[in-house]
Design an enzyme around this catalytic site. Structure first.
Site, PDB file in Angstrom:
ATOM      1  N   SER A 109       0.760  -1.333  -0.526  1.00 38.40           N
ATOM      2  CA  SER A 109      -0.223  -0.289  -0.222  1.00 38.40           C
ATOM      3  C   SER A 109       0.623   1.526   0.123  1.00 38.40           C
ATOM      4  CB  SER A 109      -1.119   0.274   1.694  1.00 38.40           C
ATOM      5  OG  SER A 109      -1.561   1.089   1.068  1.00 38.40           O
TER       6      SER A 109
ATOM      7  N   LYS B  70      -3.784  -6.868   3.844  1.00 35.35           N
ATOM      8  CA  LYS B  70      -4.033  -5.737   3.033  1.00 35.35           C
ATOM      9  C   LYS B  70      -5.918  -5.600   2.611  1.00 35.35           C
ATOM     10  CE  LYS B  70      -2.885  -2.621   0.240  1.00 35.35           C
ATOM     11  NZ  LYS B  70      -2.952  -2.907  -1.106  1.00 35.35           N
TER      12      LYS B  70
ATOM     13  N   HIS C  19      -7.179  -3.229   5.372  1.00 39.68           N
ATOM     14  CA  HIS C  19      -6.588  -1.811   4.868  1.00 39.68           C
ATOM     15  C   HIS C  19      -7.506  -1.535   4.298  1.00 39.68           C
ATOM     16  CE1 HIS C  19      -4.021   0.903   2.672  1.00 39.68           C
ATOM     17  NE2 HIS C  19      -3.653   0.834   4.157  1.00 39.68           N
ATOM     18  N   ASN C  20      -7.657  -1.761   3.535  1.00 37.09           N
ATOM     19  CA  ASN C  20      -8.295  -1.412   2.061  1.00 37.09           C
ATOM     20  C   ASN C  20      -9.629  -1.358   2.458  1.00 37.09           C
ATOM     21  OD1 ASN C  20      -6.352  -1.292   0.863  1.00 37.09           O
ATOM     22  ND2 ASN C  20      -7.180  -1.651  -1.471  1.00 37.09           N
TER      23      ASN C  20
ATOM     24  N   GLU D 277      -9.938   1.729   4.617  1.00 40.60           N
ATOM     25  CA  GLU D 277      -8.904   2.746   3.665  1.00 40.60           C
ATOM     26  C   GLU D 277     -10.594   3.802   3.196  1.00 40.60           C
ATOM     27  OE1 GLU D 277      -6.614   2.580   0.804  1.00 40.60           O
ATOM     28  OE2 GLU D 277      -7.596   2.946  -0.521  1.00 40.60           O
TER      29      GLU D 277
HETATM   30  N1  LIG Z   1      -2.720   1.408  -8.544  1.00 37.98           N
HETATM   31  C1  LIG Z   1      -2.926   1.527  -7.020  1.00 37.98           C
HETATM   32  O1  LIG Z   1      -2.573   2.767  -6.181  1.00 37.98           O
HETATM   33  C2  LIG Z   1      -2.297   0.577  -6.309  1.00 37.98           C
HETATM   34  C3  LIG Z   1      -2.129  -0.832  -7.318  1.00 37.98           C
HETATM   35  N2  LIG Z   1      -2.102  -1.933  -6.652  1.00 37.98           N
HETATM   36  C4  LIG Z   1      -2.816  -3.427  -7.014  1.00 37.98           C
HETATM   37  O2  LIG Z   1      -1.702  -3.191  -7.678  1.00 37.98           O
HETATM   38  C5  LIG Z   1      -1.533  -4.550  -9.201  1.00 37.98           C
HETATM   39  C6  LIG Z   1      -1.097  -3.679 -10.326  1.00 37.98           C
HETATM   40  O3  LIG Z   1      -2.175  -2.342 -10.091  1.00 37.98           O
HETATM   41  P1  LIG Z   1      -1.904  -0.491 -10.960  1.00 37.98           P
HETATM   42  O4  LIG Z   1      -0.113  -1.057 -11.124  1.00 37.98           O
HETATM   43  O5  LIG Z   1      -2.383   0.698 -10.919  1.00 37.98           O
HETATM   44  O6  LIG Z   1      -1.842  -1.510 -12.433  1.00 37.98           O
HETATM   45  P2  LIG Z   1      -1.990  -0.851 -14.088  1.00 37.98           P
HETATM   46  O7  LIG Z   1      -2.865  -0.772 -15.589  1.00 37.98           O
HETATM   47  O8  LIG Z   1      -1.284   0.535 -14.126  1.00 37.98           O
HETATM   48  O9  LIG Z   1      -0.803  -2.367 -14.736  1.00 37.98           O
HETATM   49  C7  LIG Z   1      -1.290  -3.058 -14.779  1.00 37.98           C
HETATM   50  C8  LIG Z   1      -0.401  -3.883 -15.279  1.00 37.98           C
HETATM   51  O10 LIG Z   1      -0.226  -5.740 -15.725  1.00 37.98           O
HETATM   52  C9  LIG Z   1      -0.137  -6.654 -16.953  1.00 37.98           C
HETATM   53  N3  LIG Z   1      -1.515  -7.035 -17.163  1.00 37.98           N
HETATM   54  C10 LIG Z   1      -2.778  -6.845 -17.268  1.00 37.98           C
HETATM   55  N4  LIG Z   1      -2.995  -7.623 -17.444  1.00 37.98           N
HETATM   56  C11 LIG Z   1      -2.255  -8.727 -18.065  1.00 37.98           C
HETATM   57  C12 LIG Z   1      -2.103 -10.080 -18.389  1.00 37.98           C
HETATM   58  N5  LIG Z   1      -3.006 -11.360 -19.221  1.00 37.98           N
HETATM   59  N6  LIG Z   1      -0.824 -10.582 -18.621  1.00 37.98           N
HETATM   60  C13 LIG Z   1       0.313  -9.814 -18.950  1.00 37.98           C
HETATM   61  N7  LIG Z   1      -0.218  -9.009 -17.995  1.00 37.98           N
HETATM   62  C14 LIG Z   1      -0.512  -7.962 -17.610  1.00 37.98           C
HETATM   63  C15 LIG Z   1      -0.543  -4.561 -17.623  1.00 37.98           C
HETATM   64  O11 LIG Z   1       0.219  -4.941 -18.938  1.00 37.98           O
HETATM   65  P3  LIG Z   1       0.286  -4.579 -20.010  1.00 37.98           P
HETATM   66  O12 LIG Z   1       1.246  -3.105 -20.448  1.00 37.98           O
HETATM   67  O13 LIG Z   1       0.620  -5.579 -21.295  1.00 37.98           O
HETATM   68  O14 LIG Z   1      -1.088  -3.917 -20.303  1.00 37.98           O
HETATM   69  C16 LIG Z   1       0.055  -3.794 -17.077  1.00 37.98           C
HETATM   70  O15 LIG Z   1       1.663  -3.689 -16.751  1.00 37.98           O
HETATM   71  C17 LIG Z   1      -3.410  -4.573  -8.773  1.00 37.98           C
HETATM   72  O16 LIG Z   1      -3.402  -5.249  -8.468  1.00 37.98           O
HETATM   73  C18 LIG Z   1      -4.024  -3.380  -8.253  1.00 37.98           C
HETATM   74  O17 LIG Z   1      -4.866  -3.950  -7.116  1.00 37.98           O
HETATM   75  C19 LIG Z   1      -1.998  -2.408  -5.303  1.00 37.98           C
HETATM   76  C20 LIG Z   1      -1.713  -1.027  -4.415  1.00 37.98           C
HETATM   77  C21 LIG Z   1      -1.622   0.278  -4.958  1.00 37.98           C
HETATM   78  O1  LIG Z   2      -4.634  -0.656  -2.794  1.00 44.20           O
HETATM   79  C1  LIG Z   2      -4.626  -0.037  -2.963  1.00 44.20           C
HETATM   80  C2  LIG Z   2      -3.989   1.089  -1.897  1.00 44.20           C
HETATM   81  O2  LIG Z   2      -3.408   0.576  -0.476  1.00 44.20           O
HETATM   82  C3  LIG Z   2      -6.034   1.576  -3.628  1.00 44.20           C
HETATM   83  O3  LIG Z   2      -5.518   2.413  -3.845  1.00 44.20           O
HETATM   84  C4  LIG Z   2      -6.986   0.789  -3.546  1.00 44.20           C
HETATM   85  O4  LIG Z   2      -6.887  -0.097  -4.698  1.00 44.20           O
HETATM   86  C5  LIG Z   2      -8.620   1.788  -4.001  1.00 44.20           C
HETATM   87  O5  LIG Z   2      -9.092   1.698  -4.100  1.00 44.20           O
HETATM   88  P1  LIG Z   2     -11.097   1.354  -4.463  1.00 44.20           P
HETATM   89  O6  LIG Z   2     -10.386   1.376  -6.233  1.00 44.20           O
HETATM   90  O7  LIG Z   2     -11.565   0.297  -4.483  1.00 44.20           O
HETATM   91  O8  LIG Z   2     -11.004   2.742  -4.097  1.00 44.20           O
END
Ligand SMILES: NC(=O)C1=CN([C@@H]2O[C@H](COP(=O)(O)OP(=O)(O)OC[C@H]3O[C@@H](n4cnc5c(N)ncnc54)[C@H](OP(=O)(O)O)[C@@H]3O)[C@@H](O)[C@H]2O)C=CC1
Ligand SMILES: O=C(CO)[C@H](O)[C@H](O)COP(=O)(O)O
Length: 484
Positions: free
Chosen positions: A136, A190, A193-194, A197
């Site tokens: 997070s 986690k 935590h969310n 949140e």
């Molecule tokens: N954004 C946030 O604040 C937070 C996000 N997370 C979690 O982290 C993870 C990633 O989130 P985030 O970085 O925001 O996402 P993004 O949308 O920025 O990136 C997604 C990534 O997943 C890849 N991907 C999607 N589908 C596939 C597939 N079928 N095979 C291989 N690669 C794939 C994409 O590749 P390509 O470029 O090829 O499409 C890309 O690299 C999620 O599980 C999210 O819930 C956790 C904490 C905070």
């Molecule tokens: O994991 C997170 C932080 O810790 C993301 O910010 C979270 O996925 C946001 O959730 P939502 O889009 O459901 O508001």
């Protein structure tokens, strides 16, 4: 840059998924002098990371997953940072085919903990370690120091832990990362935590709404009040974020941005999972539940349209003492926040019992003190409470928090009443107060519910005055009681 074949065993750890989070985690690892293998399904993103940030440390880019795996030094550690669900399964399957016994796959996305348990069990049979790891802190946290919640085996933590701890946030030299517990424990924590949140964001929203409607303040004025609150017990990242959002002016219209943003809250599912799981565990997480439903209500466009002209039959606002009302709202916010955290920690406690996880609640509060979205001064006090008594049945049983809620009570009751009288929805403020009154009640109307259940379904009841299980013969004239 174009990517050439990497040298075998030239990286200490790898990240696949160069999206928002993955690329920043990789950069954070590289900044901490780990040699990081990087890979993305769409190779142009890997190239982009190299072009923009390649000089920040030692990156080992790969175009194919095969090259990515061969660039890792055995026993290999590969972090998967892609969308939860099918995408994560697909990447794990492909990786597992390329890895050897003893290698570690880390899923750092927001996976559902039951998926993590399933994946861990399946990979264990193939001799692979699987670590479901909550991260997070959003984009900036991933880059500069997130809060990290790894599950999986204690053995995998021995190899993985030092690397994760090095990139996590730190408070007083302590990393905001610890081994949470076996298999899905990290993703469970986690998820909660969310959920917390969601509740934290909603109570801030309710405070904003009441100040705005009750006192007719502008978003900028409320931002100033929040900035003041942020210097005390309510000091938190989400308070800071709210202060920033409320003071933002839309460049196009000159209006407060918050008035331009459509009032329909989105959600990706972790709040809903927290509530669904709490129902399975029979833990009342009313704060998180109401916060999740409030997002749902905000997005229920059809119902909102149909109800838009309904009368509120509510009082007009006429607050005589502005400062007293502001303090009332602050206290209601603080008390509701304490309830939401107390309930969230209860959910973790219940899951630890259900799944046999040895989770230290004090450590969970400790690793949330910085790096994560719910980071707050308050979590230092939560840490102290669980350090003092790891078996606390609820956070409110700690003297510090009990006193805080007791002090807040008159303010909180006033705010909930005023909200109801003036037709302002305050679902978390009011449900949290109901929870408090419910959990402290000497007698609850549950006795009547047991009677009702026994009447229509012979579901039986217990008596306050003797042991045993009883049923009243409701259909008979005598309505005698039998022991069952
Ligand atoms: N954004 C946030 O604040 C937070 C996000 N997370 C979690 O982290 C993870 C990633 O989130 P985030 O970085 O925001 O996402 P993004 O949308 O920025 O990136 C997604 C990534 O997943 C890849 N991907 C999607 N589908 C596939 C597939 N079928 N095979 C291989 N690669 C794939 C994409 O590749 P390509 O470029 O090829 O499409 C890309 O690299 C999620 O599980 C999210 O819930 C956790 C904490 C905070
Ligand atoms: O994991 C997170 C932080 O810790 C993301 O910010 C979270 O996925 C946001 O959730 P939502 O889009 O459901 O508001």
């Amino acid at each position: 840059m174009t990517i050439s074949k990497p040298a075998p065993s030239s990286a200490d750890i790898g990240v696949t998924g160069m999206g928002v989070m993955g690329r920043n985690l990789a950069r954070n690892l590289a900044r901490h002098e780990h040699r990081v293998a990087i890979h993305n399904r769409t190779a142009s993103k890997t190239e982009d990371v190299m072009d923009q940030f390649g000089d920040e440390g030692t990156f080992v880019p790969s175009e194919s997953l095969e090259d990515f795996v061969s660039s890792l030094t055995p026993p290999r550690v590969a972090i998967v940072m892609v969308q939860a669900g099918a995408a994560t399964d697909a990447v794990i399957d492909d990786l597992a085919d390329l890895l050897d016994e003893g290698d570690i796959i880390v899923d750092a996305g927001n996976a559902l903990f039951t998926d993590t348990r399933r994946r861990e069990a399946a990979l264990k049979e193939r001799g692979l370690h699987f670590v479901g790891c909550g991260v997070s802190g959003g984009e900036e946290g991933a880059l500069w120091g997130p809060s990290i919640m790894p599950g999986g085996s204690a053995d995998s933590y021995k190899r993985l832990g030092p690397m994760l701890e090095s990139i996590s946030a730190h408070v007083d030299g302590e990393p905001c990362c610890t081994h949470v517990g076996e298999d899905g424990a990290g993703h469970f924590v986690k998820m909660v935590h969310n959920g917390i949140e969601y509740a934290d964001m909603q109570v801030i929203g309710e405070a904003y709404d009441l100040l705005r409607r009750g006192l007719g303040l502008t978003p900028a004025e409320i931002s100033e009040i929040f900035a003041e609150w942020n210097k005390g017990d309510l000091d938190s990242y989400l308070m800071e974020v709210s202060t920033e959002v409320l003071r933002q002016v839309d460049a196009e219209t000159g209006k407060p941005l918050v008035d331009i943003i459509v009032d329909q809250a989105g959600q990706k599912g972790t709040g809903m999972w927290t509530v669904q799981t709490a129902l399975d565990l029979a833990v009342p997480v009313t704060g998180i539940g109401e916060a999740t439903f409030a997002r749902g209500l905000s997005s229920a466009v059809v119902q909102r349209d149909a109800a838009a002209d309904f009368e509120g039959i509510a009082d007009e606002w006429n607050i005589a003492d502005r400062d007293a009302f502001i303090e009332d709202v602050r206290q209601a916010l603080y008390a509701s926040k304490i309830i939401a955290y107390s309930q969230g920690f209860n959910e973790i406690q219940a899951a630890a019992t259900e799944y046999g996880w040895d989770i230290s609640l004090a450590d969970m509060a400790r690793i949330w003190r910085d790096g994560c979205i719910i980071r707050a001064r308050f979590l230092g006090d939560v840490t102290k409470a669980y350090d003092k008594n790891p078996e606390l049945p609820l956070l409110l049983a700690d003297e510090y928090f009990y006193n805080a809620v007791k002090t807040a009570l008159p303010h909180w009751r006033r705010v909930v009443s005023l909200a109801a009288l003036h037709g302002v929805p305050a679902p978390v403020f009011s449900s949290s107060l109901s929870y408090y009154d419910g959990v402290r009640a000497d007698r609850l109307p549950a006795a009547l519910i047991q009677g009702q259940r026994d009447y229509f379904g012979a579901h039986t009841y217990k008596r306050v005055d003797k042991e045993g299980t009883f049923h009243t013969l409701w259909a008979t004239e005598e309505r005698g009681e039998v022991e069952s």
